[in-house]
Write a protein that holds these residues in place. Sequence first.
Motif, PDB file in Angstrom:
ATOM      1  N   ARG A   1      -7.451  -1.920  -4.306  1.00 25.64           N
ATOM      2  CA  ARG A   1      -6.931  -1.704  -5.659  1.00 25.64           C
ATOM      3  C   ARG A   1      -5.624  -2.453  -5.867  1.00 25.64           C
TER       4      ARG A   1
ATOM      5  N   VAL B   1      -7.141   1.728  -1.201  1.00 28.46           N
ATOM      6  CA  VAL B   1      -5.876   1.460  -1.896  1.00 28.46           C
ATOM      7  C   VAL B   1      -5.522  -0.019  -1.799  1.00 28.46           C
TER       8      VAL B   1
ATOM      9  N   ARG C   1      -6.565   4.001   2.934  1.00 30.88           N
ATOM     10  CA  ARG C   1      -5.740   2.783   2.840  1.00 30.88           C
ATOM     11  C   ARG C   1      -6.568   1.558   2.478  1.00 30.88           C
TER      12      ARG C   1
ATOM     13  N   GLN D   1       1.281   6.706  -6.614  1.00 29.75           N
ATOM     14  CA  GLN D   1       0.152   7.590  -6.909  1.00 29.75           C
ATOM     15  C   GLN D   1       0.537   9.054  -6.731  1.00 29.75           C
TER      16      GLN D   1
ATOM     17  N   GLU E   1       2.201   1.780  -3.380  1.00 34.76           N
ATOM     18  CA  GLU E   1       1.165   2.287  -4.279  1.00 34.76           C
ATOM     19  C   GLU E   1       0.887   3.766  -4.026  1.00 34.76           C
ATOM     20  N   LEU E   2       0.889   4.177  -2.757  1.00 32.97           N
ATOM     21  CA  LEU E   2       0.652   5.582  -2.432  1.00 32.97           C
ATOM     22  C   LEU E   2       1.791   6.461  -2.954  1.00 32.97           C
TER      23      LEU E   2
ATOM     24  N   GLU F   1      -8.180   8.829  -2.652  1.00 35.98           N
ATOM     25  CA  GLU F   1      -7.187   7.871  -3.123  1.00 35.98           C
ATOM     26  C   GLU F   1      -6.290   7.379  -1.983  1.00 35.98           C
ATOM     27  N   ASN F   2      -6.105   8.219  -0.961  1.00 38.62           N
ATOM     28  CA  ASN F   2      -5.206   7.856   0.118  1.00 38.62           C
ATOM     29  C   ASN F   2      -5.880   7.022   1.191  1.00 38.62           C
TER      30      ASN F   2
ATOM     31  N   VAL G   1       0.831  -1.201   0.000  1.00 43.28           N
ATOM     32  CA  VAL G   1       0.000   0.000   0.000  1.00 43.28           C
ATOM     33  C   VAL G   1       0.870   1.256   0.000  1.00 43.28           C
TER      34      VAL G   1
END
Length: 517
Positions: free
Chosen positions: A225, A222, A219, A156, A152-153, A216-217, A149
């Motif tokens: 996803r 995310v 968790r 992003q 991914e953050l 989007e943030n 995660v």
Amino acid sequence: MTTEILRNIMYRTAETVGTNKVGGTRDDRLGDVGLVVLDEVHYLGDPWRGSVWEEVIINCPRHIQILAMSATVRNPDDLGGWISAVHGDCVTIKTRFRPVPLQWVFCNKVPRRGAMFDDLLVGGNRNSSNSSSGQGMRLNPRLRMDDWVDEELRYQAAREARQARELQQALQNQQQDDLLSGGLTEDDLNSLSRDSSSGDGSSSNGNGGGRFRRKENDRAAVARRVMAKRTPAQDQVIRQLQQNKMLPAIWFIMSRRDCDLSAINSNVVLVNPEEEAQLVEELQQLYADNPDAVRVKLVPALLRGVSSHHAGCLPAWKSLVERCFQKGLLKLVFATGTLAAGINMPARTTIISNLARKSDDGVQLLPHNELLQMAGRAGRRGYDTLGHTVIVQGRYEGAETAHQIITAGPEPLLSQFTTSYSLVLNLCSVYSLDEAREFLSKSFGTYLLGEGTRTQRQEAHQLIQAATELAKLAKEKGVATDAQKAAAVSDVVGQTLTNILFKVHRPKFTGLRQPTK
């Protein structure tokens, strides 16, 4: 034969004896039987079939020996004690030895690399005989969801920053073009620049961008996803199995329909021309003997070395699949969990892509016992030095869920004995009313509520006494610090075990339940 057939034979034999058509007792009628093997005896705890297993053990004549086997029983002493009480002396033999050690592997789709295999568990000795239970092993740090995660953050955030820069640059270029063409004054240009940097909602610094970023943030969102992005395609997993020489394999799927579709949609050829020719001969033989058994839609997949196996297939087709798999002609079989017990189809690798299933109580994780039964198919004795169980990343479960199930340990065997209409009719046809009542009192659940609980209370008292003796011994040696530590441990252990005494092993048994309509 199934336990249902054996149960019916016992009742039918007793009925025949009761009508005096054949002399002697039921023991005489079954006198030529010396041994009954109850393989996978943990099915005694199955909500739908467990009651039948108990009936078989209670009805089994005393001269017949019972051999009960299972790899997933947490309380074998309870089971052995109950068999001794209702049938005869029973010796309980326990071992953690596994002839072919088991390696737990995790498969996920790595960004820019495709499907990759990695060790699910690390630490300890993965090649030891008890590695299947995950004892002394921990989750591979590379498979932690929190790290995925965070990655991914970061990706992003970098992508949003790049998009913001590109948008800002494009806007500036457009403004410069408009200024040069006379469409905008310098004051208009300065005003648009201020708006683009602070208030139009498209920038990452604007209110709209902030709302987007907060969404989007999240968790949890995310993580969902990430799991979707990390789920590999079926053919990618198959190619990895082929490249790592982990075939033949059994891929467990919970749905019969999905088993067939997975076999049909596979596009990887796993056999050579010689093996394909042998598969053609097997198919021709089946078509000549039983043309209705040939599943035409699965023939192309079978000729590629892939097939499906489940209870919805005709017996002749299942026999063909089992025979070809044992001969090494089939390299991959998609199967439901029913193949995990009672069928001789050992493989080098088992694949499990669903760690949850639908039940009457909603979607639930697989029990440890069921997962271990499927994993236990991996490793062919006399052929493989190491068996492999591959857990595939799914959209909702991943490595941490698999680690949780594996390290939880087997579930205790509990009684599922119920009084149904069929049981009442069977008992009344062969027993008197008093004998029928006595039969019901012999259930495994009744034993657990009585003798089994007393045994565990005695064991708890013995542990308390042992802890007390250790504290006393430490104090006698005059080592104050050690004695204090031992006394503290003794107090904690004693209090814990005292609490257990009042909760110890209460099985889910409510006496005689009414059958569901």
